[in-house]
Design a protein around this motif. Structure first.
Motif, short mmCIF file in Angstrom:
data_model
loop_
_atom_site.label_atom_id
_atom_site.label_comp_id
_atom_site.label_asym_id
_atom_site.label_seq_id
_atom_site.Cartn_x
_atom_site.Cartn_y
_atom_site.Cartn_z
N LYS A 19 3.99 56.63 -6.62
CA LYS A 19 4.95 55.77 -5.93
C LYS A 19 4.70 54.31 -6.28
O LYS A 19 5.63 53.56 -6.57
CB LYS A 19 4.86 55.99 -4.42
N LEU A 20 3.44 53.90 -6.26
CA LEU A 20 3.09 52.52 -6.59
C LEU A 20 3.40 52.22 -8.05
O LEU A 20 3.94 51.16 -8.37
CB LEU A 20 1.62 52.25 -6.28
N LEU A 21 3.12 53.16 -8.93
CA LEU A 21 3.41 52.96 -10.35
C LEU A 21 4.92 52.83 -10.59
O LEU A 21 5.35 52.03 -11.43
CB LEU A 21 2.83 54.09 -11.18
N ALA A 22 5.73 53.57 -9.85
CA ALA A 22 7.19 53.44 -9.97
C ALA A 22 7.62 52.04 -9.55
O ALA A 22 8.52 51.45 -10.16
CB ALA A 22 7.89 54.50 -9.13
N GLN A 23 6.98 51.49 -8.52
CA GLN A 23 7.29 50.12 -8.10
C GLN A 23 6.89 49.11 -9.17
O GLN A 23 7.60 48.14 -9.41
CB GLN A 23 6.58 49.81 -6.78
N VAL A 24 5.77 49.37 -9.82
CA VAL A 24 5.32 48.50 -10.92
C VAL A 24 6.33 48.55 -12.06
O VAL A 24 6.71 47.51 -12.61
CB VAL A 24 3.91 48.90 -11.42
N ASP A 25 6.75 49.75 -12.44
CA ASP A 25 7.74 49.89 -13.51
C ASP A 25 9.01 49.10 -13.19
O ASP A 25 9.56 48.41 -14.04
CB ASP A 25 8.08 51.36 -13.77
N HIS A 26 9.46 49.20 -11.96
CA HIS A 26 10.66 48.48 -11.55
C HIS A 26 10.44 46.96 -11.61
O HIS A 26 11.30 46.20 -12.06
CB HIS A 26 11.09 48.91 -10.15
N ALA A 27 9.27 46.53 -11.16
CA ALA A 27 8.97 45.09 -11.11
C ALA A 27 8.83 44.47 -12.50
O ALA A 27 9.06 43.28 -12.68
CB ALA A 27 7.69 44.85 -10.32
N THR A 28 8.46 45.28 -13.48
CA THR A 28 8.22 44.74 -14.83
C THR A 28 9.36 45.03 -15.81
O THR A 28 9.21 44.78 -17.00
CB THR A 28 6.88 45.26 -15.39
N LEU A 29 10.47 45.55 -15.30
CA LEU A 29 11.63 45.78 -16.17
C LEU A 29 12.13 44.45 -16.74
O LEU A 29 12.13 43.43 -16.04
CB LEU A 29 12.77 46.42 -15.40
N ARG A 30 12.56 44.48 -17.96
CA ARG A 30 13.13 43.29 -18.58
C ARG A 30 14.63 43.54 -18.75
O ARG A 30 15.06 44.68 -18.84
CB ARG A 30 12.49 43.05 -19.95
N GLY A 31 15.40 42.49 -18.84
CA GLY A 31 16.84 42.63 -19.03
C GLY A 31 17.18 43.38 -20.30
O GLY A 31 16.40 43.47 -21.22
N GLY A 32 18.31 43.97 -20.33
CA GLY A 32 18.72 44.74 -21.51
C GLY A 32 20.20 45.03 -21.47
O GLY A 32 20.88 44.77 -20.49
#
Length: 89
Positions: A75-88
């Motif tokens: 769950k925490l890793l999913a939040q990290v992935d969301h927080a570090t998304l870059r525009g595309g």
């Protein structure tokens, strides 16, 4: 493990914006601590990718679970992935 198009500074900034005081620096990377889980992120800069004159940063991010069960860590890793998304596109 993730390979990201960012520098260690950019990654750390995105994490700090998303998680604030839960993020701390460790000798070998970053530590993200929540009541349910703690993740360690080891950051290694890689050779930037080149597309013509464009140079794109490349960051190898190795993560490990320091505490917490698998569900909390995921769950925490999913939040990290969301927080570090870059525009595309």
């Amino acid at each position: 493990m993730r390979v990201m198009n960012s520098t260690p500074t950019e990654f750390t900034r995105a994490m700090r914006l998303a998680f604030g005081q839960a993020l701390s620096e460790a000798p070998s990377g970053l530590l993200l601590s929540t009541p349910d889980s703690t993740l360690h992120f080891a950051l290694t800069s890689e050779t930037p990718r080149k597309i013509g004159a464009l140079h794109i940063a490349s960051l190898h991010v190795e993560f490990s679970v320091q505490s917490g069960d698998e569900a909390a860590a995921q769950k925490l890793l999913a939040q990290v992935d969301h927080a570090t998304l870059r525009g595309g596109g």
